[in-house]
Design a protein around this motif. Sequence first.
Motif, short mmCIF file in Angstrom:
data_model
loop_
_atom_site.label_atom_id
_atom_site.label_comp_id
_atom_site.label_asym_id
_atom_site.label_seq_id
_atom_site.Cartn_x
_atom_site.Cartn_y
_atom_site.Cartn_z
N PHE A 168 0.83 -1.21 0.00
CA PHE A 168 0.00 0.00 0.00
C PHE A 168 0.86 1.25 0.00
O PHE A 168 2.03 1.24 0.37
N ARG A 169 0.24 2.34 -0.45
CA ARG A 169 0.93 3.63 -0.49
C ARG A 169 1.05 4.23 0.91
O ARG A 169 0.08 4.22 1.68
N ARG A 170 2.21 4.74 1.20
CA ARG A 170 2.43 5.39 2.49
C ARG A 170 1.48 6.59 2.67
O ARG A 170 0.94 6.79 3.75
N SER A 171 1.30 7.37 1.61
CA SER A 171 0.45 8.57 1.73
C SER A 171 -0.97 8.20 2.15
O SER A 171 -1.60 8.93 2.92
N ALA A 172 -1.48 7.07 1.66
CA ALA A 172 -2.82 6.63 2.05
C ALA A 172 -2.83 6.21 3.51
O ALA A 172 -3.76 6.55 4.27
N ALA A 173 -1.80 5.49 3.94
CA ALA A 173 -1.72 5.04 5.34
C ALA A 173 -1.62 6.22 6.29
O ALA A 173 -2.23 6.22 7.37
N GLU A 174 -0.87 7.22 5.90
CA GLU A 174 -0.74 8.40 6.76
C GLU A 174 -2.05 9.17 6.84
O GLU A 174 -2.35 9.80 7.86
N GLN A 175 -2.84 9.12 5.78
CA GLN A 175 -4.12 9.83 5.79
C GLN A 175 -5.13 9.15 6.72
O GLN A 175 -5.87 9.83 7.43
N ILE A 176 -5.14 7.83 6.73
CA ILE A 176 -6.12 7.12 7.58
C ILE A 176 -5.56 6.83 8.97
O ILE A 176 -6.32 6.50 9.90
N GLY A 177 -4.25 6.97 9.15
CA GLY A 177 -3.61 6.61 10.41
C GLY A 177 -2.98 5.23 10.32
O GLY A 177 -3.50 4.35 9.63
N LEU A 178 -1.87 5.03 11.01
CA LEU A 178 -1.17 3.76 10.96
C LEU A 178 -1.90 2.69 11.77
O LEU A 178 -3.08 2.85 12.10
N PHE A 179 -1.22 1.62 12.11
CA PHE A 179 -1.87 0.50 12.79
C PHE A 179 -2.27 0.87 14.22
O PHE A 179 -1.57 1.60 14.91
#
Length: 295
Positions: A169-180
Motif C-alpha cells: 500500500f501507499r504510504r500517503s494513504a496510510a498516513e491519511q487514515i492513520g497507521l496501525f
Amino acid sequence: MTKVLVVTRTKNRPLLLERAITSVISQNYLNWKHVVVNDGGDPLSVERLIEKYADAYKGRVQTIHNPSSVGMEAASNIGIRSVNSEFILIHDDDDSLAPEFLGRTVTYLESPPYPTIQGVCTWANQITEVIDGDNVNQTQSRIFRDPKGALSIADIAGANPIPPISFLFRRSAAEQIGLFDETLPVLGDWEFLIRFLSQFDVGVIPEPLANYHLRPSSTGSSANSITDRSERFELLTKIIRNRYAREQSKSALGVILQLSEPMRRVQRIYSHPILGRIIRLWSKFINPDIPKSPF
C-alpha cells in the motif's frame, strides 16, 4: 528515496526469520529497504542473521531492537516511521514471497487501473507446516483466498480476506487514515484494512505471489497469532465490529460488519445441495415471480 519499505516484526524466531530474510533478498525488484524490528527478543540471534546475509542485503537493511515488547502493531509503526518510502509492505517473520512479488505489485500501483486504488494485494498460498527441530516441513498447500478485480467492503466484513504478506500500500494513504492501531493485541491488520477501504480501493493481482504459513500444532514463540490466541480473536472481532457500528460517519460500513455473520450463515444454507434446493423450490412455489437467489 526508497521505493518500498518492507517491515518485519520478530521475537525469538530465528528459524522463521531466516526464511523471511531470504524471501526479501530474493526479490527481482531491487529498490527496497528491509527494516527488522526485534520486539523484545534476543538481539544476538537477529544480528547473527543480518550479518550472515550482509552481502546480499547490500546495505538495504536496518535493525531496531526494542528493549521490551511493545506489541505487533506498535512494532509495525516503529518500523514504518524509521524509513521514508513510497510504498509499504508488512512482511511477518514467518511468511514469504515469490521473487516477482514486489516487481508486480509496484508496477500495478504505479499505473493503477482506477485512480482511487491506493493498495494492491495478490492471491496467497496458505501453507500448513510443522517444525521438526531445525527444519520446517510443509504438509499442505492451497489458495488462501481468490478475490477478483478489487476488494469490496463486503469482502472484509466477515474476516480479513488477505494476509498482510500479500498487501502492498501507499504510504500517503496510510498516513491519511492513520497507521496501525496500537491498542489492538491482535487483528490490527484487519482493522487497518477496514479503515483503508473506507477511503481507498485495493486492487487484486489474481496470482499466488505470497505465502501465508500456518503451524496449527505449534505453541509458544513458533505459533501463529491466529491459532495461538483464539479467545482474544473472538473478543477483538466483536469489539472492532462494534467500533464501526457506533461511528456515524461509517454507519453503512458498520451495518455491513454487523450483518456479515448472519448473512454468511444464510449463504451456507442456500449453498447446501439439499436445503438450498428445497428453499428455492418452495420460494418458487409460493411466489413464481421471486428473483433468483444471489447465493
